[in-house]
Scaffold this active site. Structure first.
Site, mmCIF file in Angstrom:
data_model
loop_
_atom_site.group_PDB
_atom_site.id
_atom_site.type_symbol
_atom_site.label_atom_id
_atom_site.label_comp_id
_atom_site.label_asym_id
_atom_site.label_seq_id
_atom_site.Cartn_x
_atom_site.Cartn_y
_atom_site.Cartn_z
ATOM 1 N N ASN A 103 -7.271 2.769 7.774
ATOM 2 C CA ASN A 103 -6.712 1.493 8.072
ATOM 3 C C ASN A 103 -6.059 1.275 9.134
ATOM 4 O O ASN A 103 -4.984 1.964 9.388
ATOM 5 C CB ASN A 103 -5.923 1.133 6.776
ATOM 6 C CG ASN A 103 -5.200 -0.346 6.772
ATOM 7 O OD1 ASN A 103 -5.612 -0.969 7.627
ATOM 8 N ND2 ASN A 103 -4.939 -0.577 5.346
ATOM 9 N N HIS A 142 -11.816 -6.316 6.650
ATOM 10 C CA HIS A 142 -10.587 -5.619 7.065
ATOM 11 C C HIS A 142 -10.868 -4.248 6.269
ATOM 12 O O HIS A 142 -11.262 -4.092 5.195
ATOM 13 C CB HIS A 142 -9.224 -6.003 6.360
ATOM 14 C CG HIS A 142 -8.390 -5.357 6.447
ATOM 15 N ND1 HIS A 142 -7.756 -4.660 7.471
ATOM 16 C CD2 HIS A 142 -7.333 -4.674 5.440
ATOM 17 C CE1 HIS A 142 -6.947 -3.772 7.330
ATOM 18 N NE2 HIS A 142 -6.542 -3.939 6.226
ATOM 19 N N CYS A 155 -2.136 -6.811 8.292
ATOM 20 C CA CYS A 155 -3.452 -6.452 8.163
ATOM 21 C C CYS A 155 -4.371 -7.774 8.487
ATOM 22 O O CYS A 155 -5.507 -7.760 8.868
ATOM 23 C CB CYS A 155 -3.733 -5.789 7.006
ATOM 24 S SG CYS A 155 -2.998 -4.167 7.008
HETATM 25 O O1 UT7 Z 1 -4.284 -3.068 4.871
HETATM 26 C C1 UT7 Z 1 -3.363 -3.756 3.847
HETATM 27 C C2 UT7 Z 1 -4.008 -3.775 2.536
HETATM 28 N N1 UT7 Z 1 -3.673 -2.684 1.884
HETATM 29 C C3 UT7 Z 1 -4.647 -2.065 0.941
HETATM 30 O O2 UT7 Z 1 -5.524 -2.944 0.809
HETATM 31 C C4 UT7 Z 1 -4.407 -1.004 0.172
HETATM 32 C C5 UT7 Z 1 -4.753 -1.232 -1.237
HETATM 33 N N2 UT7 Z 1 -4.303 -0.127 -2.202
HETATM 34 C C6 UT7 Z 1 -5.326 0.749 -2.131
HETATM 35 O O3 UT7 Z 1 -6.298 1.159 -1.499
HETATM 36 C C7 UT7 Z 1 -5.271 1.894 -3.455
HETATM 37 O O4 UT7 Z 1 -4.240 1.287 -4.296
HETATM 38 C C8 UT7 Z 1 -4.821 3.393 -2.948
HETATM 39 C C9 UT7 Z 1 -5.858 3.999 -2.037
HETATM 40 C C10 UT7 Z 1 -3.403 3.201 -2.435
HETATM 41 C C11 UT7 Z 1 -4.421 4.120 -4.001
HETATM 42 O O5 UT7 Z 1 -5.194 4.183 -5.179
HETATM 43 P P1 UT7 Z 1 -5.490 3.965 -6.604
HETATM 44 O O6 UT7 Z 1 -6.691 4.028 -7.379
HETATM 45 O O7 UT7 Z 1 -4.578 2.627 -6.701
HETATM 46 O O8 UT7 Z 1 -4.264 5.145 -6.918
HETATM 47 P P2 UT7 Z 1 -2.662 5.026 -7.729
HETATM 48 O O9 UT7 Z 1 -1.948 4.528 -6.407
HETATM 49 O O10 UT7 Z 1 -2.757 4.461 -8.826
HETATM 50 O O11 UT7 Z 1 -2.443 6.489 -7.866
HETATM 51 C C12 UT7 Z 1 -3.409 7.162 -8.697
HETATM 52 C C13 UT7 Z 1 -2.707 8.531 -8.965
HETATM 53 C C14 UT7 Z 1 -1.266 8.609 -9.060
HETATM 54 O O12 UT7 Z 1 -1.104 9.654 -10.033
HETATM 55 P P3 UT7 Z 1 -0.769 9.482 -11.242
HETATM 56 O O13 UT7 Z 1 0.695 8.611 -11.273
HETATM 57 O O14 UT7 Z 1 -1.634 8.799 -11.932
HETATM 58 O O15 UT7 Z 1 -0.145 10.971 -12.044
HETATM 59 C C15 UT7 Z 1 -0.674 8.737 -7.731
HETATM 60 O O16 UT7 Z 1 0.417 9.479 -7.541
HETATM 61 O O17 UT7 Z 1 -3.132 9.169 -7.439
HETATM 62 C C16 UT7 Z 1 -1.854 9.695 -6.978
HETATM 63 N N3 UT7 Z 1 -1.886 9.685 -5.623
HETATM 64 C C17 UT7 Z 1 -2.314 10.692 -4.966
HETATM 65 N N4 UT7 Z 1 -3.159 12.049 -5.564
HETATM 66 C C18 UT7 Z 1 -3.453 12.790 -4.282
HETATM 67 C C19 UT7 Z 1 -1.444 8.739 -4.719
HETATM 68 N N5 UT7 Z 1 -1.693 8.999 -3.494
HETATM 69 C C20 UT7 Z 1 -2.267 10.218 -3.517
HETATM 70 C C21 UT7 Z 1 -2.798 11.320 -2.626
HETATM 71 N N6 UT7 Z 1 -3.389 12.574 -2.763
HETATM 72 N N7 UT7 Z 1 -2.788 11.019 -1.193
#
Ligand code: UT7
Length: 324
Positions: A281, A251, A114
Site C-alpha cells: 500500500n 487504490h 490514500c
Molecule cells: O489504504 C488505506 C486503507 N487501508 C486499508 O484498506 C486496509 C484495510 N484493512 C485490511 O486490509 C485488513 O483489515 C488487514 C490486512 C489490515 C488485516 O486483515 P484482517 O483479516 O482484517 O485481520 P485482523 O486485523 O482481523 O486480524 C486477524 C488476526 C488477529 O489475530 P487474532 O486476534 O484473531 O488472534 C491479528 O492479531 O491476525 C493477526 N494479525 C497478524 N498475524 C500475522 C494481524 N496482523 C498480522 C500479521 N501477521 N502481520
C-alpha cells in the site's frame, strides 16, 4: 464546446530496495503466508535513508514528462498528493517545481491520505476546465516507511514507498462521454471516522512526526461498503455504466478489498489492474503507480474508459472516471 483534462504523459518511480514478506519474519510474529493471504502483498519498495518524497516525486514527474514528450517549461501547475512530505512546509510540489527548473505557475500539495491522488486529480481537472491552467502535473508520492511502528505487525507489513505521475493537458472537447480526458469525479469525506486510521503525531498536537495507527477490520468494512458506491456515482455522472469500463484502477491496499469492490461493480478481475503484490500500500502513490505500470505493459490504451477509486484516513474516499 468545453475543455477536458486529457492525460498526455504518465510515469512512475520505485526506490531500489525491495523488501519481501519474509524479511518481517525475522523481527515479528508474522509469516509470508499470513501477509499474502490476508492482503495479497508479496513485496514492497522502501526508500533509501537519504531518499525523500520529493526525490520520488521528481523521478515520476520527469518520466511522465519524457513519456509524453512534454517540455517542463510548458507546465503551469504541479499538484502533489502526499501525507509524507519532506518537511512540514513548503510543499513537495514546490520542491519538484524548482528541481524541474520551472519558475512560473502554481505548485501545492493535497492531503487526503490514500484517497489523495483521486482528490488531486479532481482538483487539477477543475483548474484546467475553469481555464486557470493548461498543463498540470499531478503526482502521488509517499514514503510511508517513515511513519511505521515497526513493532505493530497489523500495519508495518502493509505499506510501501513509491511515486507516480500524470501530465494533464487542456483539450477542447464536445462535452460528451465520448471525449477523452477526465469525465467525472465523486469526492467524499466523513471526519467522524478519524480515529480508525490516523498518525499519532503532528505539528500542532505533539511536535513529532508520529506513527500510523489503524483499526484494519473497521477500515476494511468501510472500504468494501464505500468504494463500489463512489465508483458507480462517478460512472453515473459521466453517463457511463460498468459495461463501458476497460480498466478499474483501484487504490492498492488489499487484494480482498479490490476483488470485493470489482464483484460489487459487476466487473471481472480481468478488467482490474492489480499491483498490490509488488508495491504494497503506497497510499496516494498507488493509483498513479498502477496506471503507469499498466500503461507501460500495454494494458491501458488510448480511448479506454478507466475508473479509479480509493479510500483512506479521514475517512476520505472517491472516484475519478476518465477516458485515456
Ligand atoms: O489504504 C488505506 C486503507 N487501508 C486499508 O484498506 C486496509 C484495510 N484493512 C485490511 O486490509 C485488513 O483489515 C488487514 C490486512 C489490515 C488485516 O486483515 P484482517 O483479516 O482484517 O485481520 P485482523 O486485523 O482481523 O486480524 C486477524 C488476526 C488477529 O489475530 P487474532 O486476534 O484473531 O488472534 C491479528 O492479531 O491476525 C493477526 N494479525 C497478524 N498475524 C500475522 C494481524 N496482523 C498480522 C500479521 N501477521 N502481520
Amino acid at each position: 464546446m468545453t475543455k477536458r483534462a486529457v492525460v498526455c504523459g504518465v510515469g512512475h518511480y520505485l526506490p531500489d530496495r525491495v523488501v519481501p514478506n519474509s524479511e518481517f519474519e525475522k523481527t515479528l510474529d508474522t509469516s509470508d503466508e499470513w501477509i499474502r493471504t490476508r492482503s495479497g502483498i508479496e513485496r514492497r519498495h522502501f526508500a533509501a535513508e537519504d531518499e525523500r518524497t520529493s526525490d520520488l516525486a521528481l523521478q515520476a514527474a520527469t518520466r511522465a514528462l519524457a513519456q509524453g514528450g512534454v517540455d517542463p517549461q510548458t507546465i503551469d501547475g504541479i499538484v502533489v498528493a502526499t501525507s509524507t512530505p519532506d518537511l512540514t512546509f513548503p510543499s513537495v510540489a514546490t520542491m519538484v517545481q524548482a528541481r524541474l527548473g520551472i519558475t512560473r505557475g502554481f505548485a501545492f500539495d493535497v492531503q487526503a491520505v490514500c484517497a489523495g491522488f483521486v482528490f488531486a486529480l479532481a482538483n487539477a481537472t477543475a483548474l484546467i476546465v475553469s481555464g486557470q491552467a493548461s498543463r498540470v502535473i499531478v503526482i502521488g508520492a509517499e514514503t510511508f516507511s517513515r511513519i511505521m511502528d515497526w513493532s505493530d505487525r497489523g500495519t508495518c507489513v502493509l505499506f510501501g514507498d513509491g511515486a507516480g505521475a500524470l501530465v494533464l493537458e487542456a483539450v477542447d472537447a464536445e462535452g460528451s462521454s465520448e471525449d477523452r480526458g477526465v469525465l467525472a469525479s465523486d469526492l467524499n469525506s466523513d471526519g467522524r471516522y478519524k480515529d480508525i486510521l490516523f498518525v499519532d503525531g503532528g505539528v500542532s498536537a505533539t511536535q513529532t512526526t508520529g506513527v500510523l495507527r489503524m483499526e484494519g477490520k473497521e477500515v476494511f468494512r468501510h472500504a468494501v461498503e464505500k468504494l463500489a458506491e463512489t465508483a458507480h456515482t462517478a460512472l453515473d455522472k459521466a453517463g457511463l455504466t460498468p459495461d463501458d469500463v476497460a480498466w478499474v484502477v483501484p487504490h492498492q491496499a488489499n487484494l480482498r478489498i479490490i476483488k470485493r469492490t470489482a464483484q460489487k461493480m459487476g466487473i471481472g478481475m480481468d478488467r482490474v489492474v492489480v499491483t498490490v503484490q509488488n508495491h504494497g500500500n503506497t497510499s496516494a502513490a498507488s493509483i498513479p503507480l498502477a496506471l503507469s505500470v499498466a500503461a507501460s505493459e500495454g494494458k491501458i490504451k488510448a480511448g479506454d474508459v478507466i475508473v479509479t477509486e480509493a479510500i483512506g484516513g479521514g475517512l476520505s474516499w472517491g472516484s475519478v472516471v476518465l477516458r485515456w
